[in-house]
Enzyme design. Structure first.
Site, mmCIF file in Angstrom:
data_model
loop_
_atom_site.group_PDB
_atom_site.id
_atom_site.type_symbol
_atom_site.label_atom_id
_atom_site.label_comp_id
_atom_site.label_asym_id
_atom_site.label_seq_id
_atom_site.Cartn_x
_atom_site.Cartn_y
_atom_site.Cartn_z
ATOM 1 N N HIS A 185 8.137 0.107 -4.874
ATOM 2 C CA HIS A 185 9.474 -0.053 -5.193
ATOM 3 C C HIS A 185 9.240 -1.211 -6.426
ATOM 4 O O HIS A 185 8.079 -1.687 -6.992
ATOM 5 C CB HIS A 185 10.405 -0.412 -4.186
ATOM 6 C CG HIS A 185 9.868 -1.547 -3.424
ATOM 7 N ND1 HIS A 185 9.528 -2.672 -3.933
ATOM 8 C CD2 HIS A 185 9.352 -1.832 -2.055
ATOM 9 C CE1 HIS A 185 9.091 -3.757 -2.734
ATOM 10 N NE2 HIS A 185 9.008 -2.962 -1.852
ATOM 11 N N GLY A 216 9.699 -4.302 -6.495
ATOM 12 C CA GLY A 216 9.050 -5.669 -6.018
ATOM 13 C C GLY A 216 7.651 -5.311 -6.287
ATOM 14 O O GLY A 216 7.246 -6.259 -6.864
ATOM 15 N N HIS A 217 6.775 -4.367 -5.904
ATOM 16 C CA HIS A 217 5.547 -3.758 -6.244
ATOM 17 C C HIS A 217 5.359 -4.035 -7.872
ATOM 18 O O HIS A 217 4.438 -4.441 -8.153
ATOM 19 C CB HIS A 217 4.873 -2.609 -5.659
ATOM 20 C CG HIS A 217 5.209 -2.357 -4.122
ATOM 21 N ND1 HIS A 217 5.945 -1.645 -3.527
ATOM 22 C CD2 HIS A 217 4.266 -3.109 -3.361
ATOM 23 C CE1 HIS A 217 5.668 -1.778 -2.266
ATOM 24 N NE2 HIS A 217 4.913 -2.693 -1.915
ATOM 25 N N ASP A 259 6.796 -11.608 1.545
ATOM 26 C CA ASP A 259 6.095 -11.865 2.827
ATOM 27 C C ASP A 259 5.346 -13.156 2.767
ATOM 28 O O ASP A 259 4.140 -13.494 2.576
ATOM 29 C CB ASP A 259 5.026 -11.005 2.742
ATOM 30 C CG ASP A 259 5.667 -9.369 2.995
ATOM 31 O OD1 ASP A 259 6.483 -9.299 4.137
ATOM 32 O OD2 ASP A 259 5.330 -8.575 2.129
HETATM 33 O O1 PAF Z 1 1.896 -6.728 2.192
HETATM 34 C C1 PAF Z 1 1.385 -5.732 2.377
HETATM 35 O O2 PAF Z 1 1.801 -4.658 1.896
HETATM 36 C C2 PAF Z 1 0.212 -5.545 3.226
HETATM 37 O O3 PAF Z 1 0.348 -6.402 4.375
HETATM 38 C C3 PAF Z 1 -1.150 -5.723 2.396
HETATM 39 C C4 PAF Z 1 -1.158 -7.001 1.845
HETATM 40 C C5 PAF Z 1 -1.185 -4.699 1.412
HETATM 41 C C6 PAF Z 1 -2.303 -5.590 3.475
HETATM 42 O O4 PAF Z 1 -2.268 -4.248 4.008
#
Ligand code: PAF
Length: 285
Positions: A33, A35-36, A156
């Site tokens: 999304h 964010g990514h 996160d």
């Molecule tokens: O934040 C995430 O999407 C996951 O915890 C990660 C860092 C890709 C590890 O699987």
């Protein structure tokens, strides 16, 4: 370019390194999304070459969690990455990452275990073993890709702080780049799990941001007593919200505090319509 094997990704990165190019890694579980995409944009700006990993990591899901129904949208993710200027989408299978019969057991797999002090709180309290799975897979990705920079979202924040600690403690030669939370116009923090929310639940989910914004306003007005700041949250909560935690911790080392200051990060987790959502804010920002 979509790559599924460790060998192929290693080969490409080796060629880049020979040419003296810098490599950025954006680890994801897919269902990309905005964010990514903000992490990817930062990586493309900062690095000569960018790898995005797309891997729904089975060992970071606890029993009863959403491993099977976690959204898997590799075709769309690959298109988005191509458009954003990503060089490699690395999408290994669980077997490629962990081998046969090693997927969900620490009897046969070497784990990276973060310190208890960092995991016995916030999400680590209800998701026992979750951060062992995260640190293990992130460490493996660092070893496979050997990036100069790795990009993680502040959404996160506990994960980010634990990964920074792991990198420092284990002398891993990568620089972690924290990236700010991206929100919808409504204030809802973007998350792949927002896909589980109905339209009504999306409105109810605004409670997390409302609580955090109100706490920040109160802090800016001079209230620093954590108990008093916590009290301000209750006016927003109804029986549609199942609050899991509201914690005030130091943003460097996750130490608890009774008096808030600019380095205090406020963390919240709340279930809305059965969907567990998290959010946070740094009071000094
Ligand atoms: O934040 C995430 O999407 C996951 O915890 C990660 C860092 C890709 C590890 O699987």
């Amino acid at each position: 370019m979509l790559i599924h094997t460790i060998q192929d990704v290693r080969y490409c990165v080796k060629q880049w390194k020979k040419e003296g190019l810098t490599v950025g890694l954006v680890p994801t579980m897919g269902a990309l999304h905005n964010g990514h995409l903000s992490l990817i944009k930062k990586a493309v700006e900062k690095c000569d070459k960018v790898v995005v990993s797309v891997f729904v990591n089975p060992i970071q899901f606890c029993p009863g969690e959403d491993l099977d129904k976690y959204p898997r949208t590799l075709d769309e993710d690959t298109k988005l990455c191509d458009k954003a200027g990503v060089n490699i989408v690395f999408a290994p299978s669980p077997t490629e990452m962990y081998g046969e019969n090693q997927m969900r057991t620490n009897d046969f797999l070497t784990y990276v275990i973060p310190p208890f002090f960092y995991v016995n709180k916030l999400c680590g309290k209800s998701r026992v073993g979750h951060f062992d799975g995260v640190c293990t897979v992130v460490n493996k990705l660092f070893n496979i890709v050997q990036p100069d920079y790795a990009f993680f979202g502040e959404k996160d924040a506990q994960q980010l702080i634990i990964i920074q600690k792991m990198v420092k403690d284990l002398n891993i030669p990568v620089q972690i780049i924290p990236c700010p939370i991206i929100r919808e116009d409504s204030g809802l923090a973007l998350s792949s799990r927002n896909k589980y929310l109905s339209e009504d639940n999306k409105i109810e989910a605004l409670v997390l941001n409302k609580i955090l914004s109100n706490i920040k306003n109160c802090y800016k007005k001079g209230i620093t007593d954590v108990e008093a700041l916590k009290e301000t949250a209750y006016q927003f909560l109804t029986d549609k919200h199942d609050l899991e935690y509201l914690e005030f911790l130091d943003q460097e080392n996750l130490e608890e505090t009774n008096t808030a200051n600019d380095t205090t990060r406020v963390f919240i987790a709340c279930k809305v319509g059965g969907v567990r959502l998290i959010d946070n804010t740094l009071l000094g920002e």
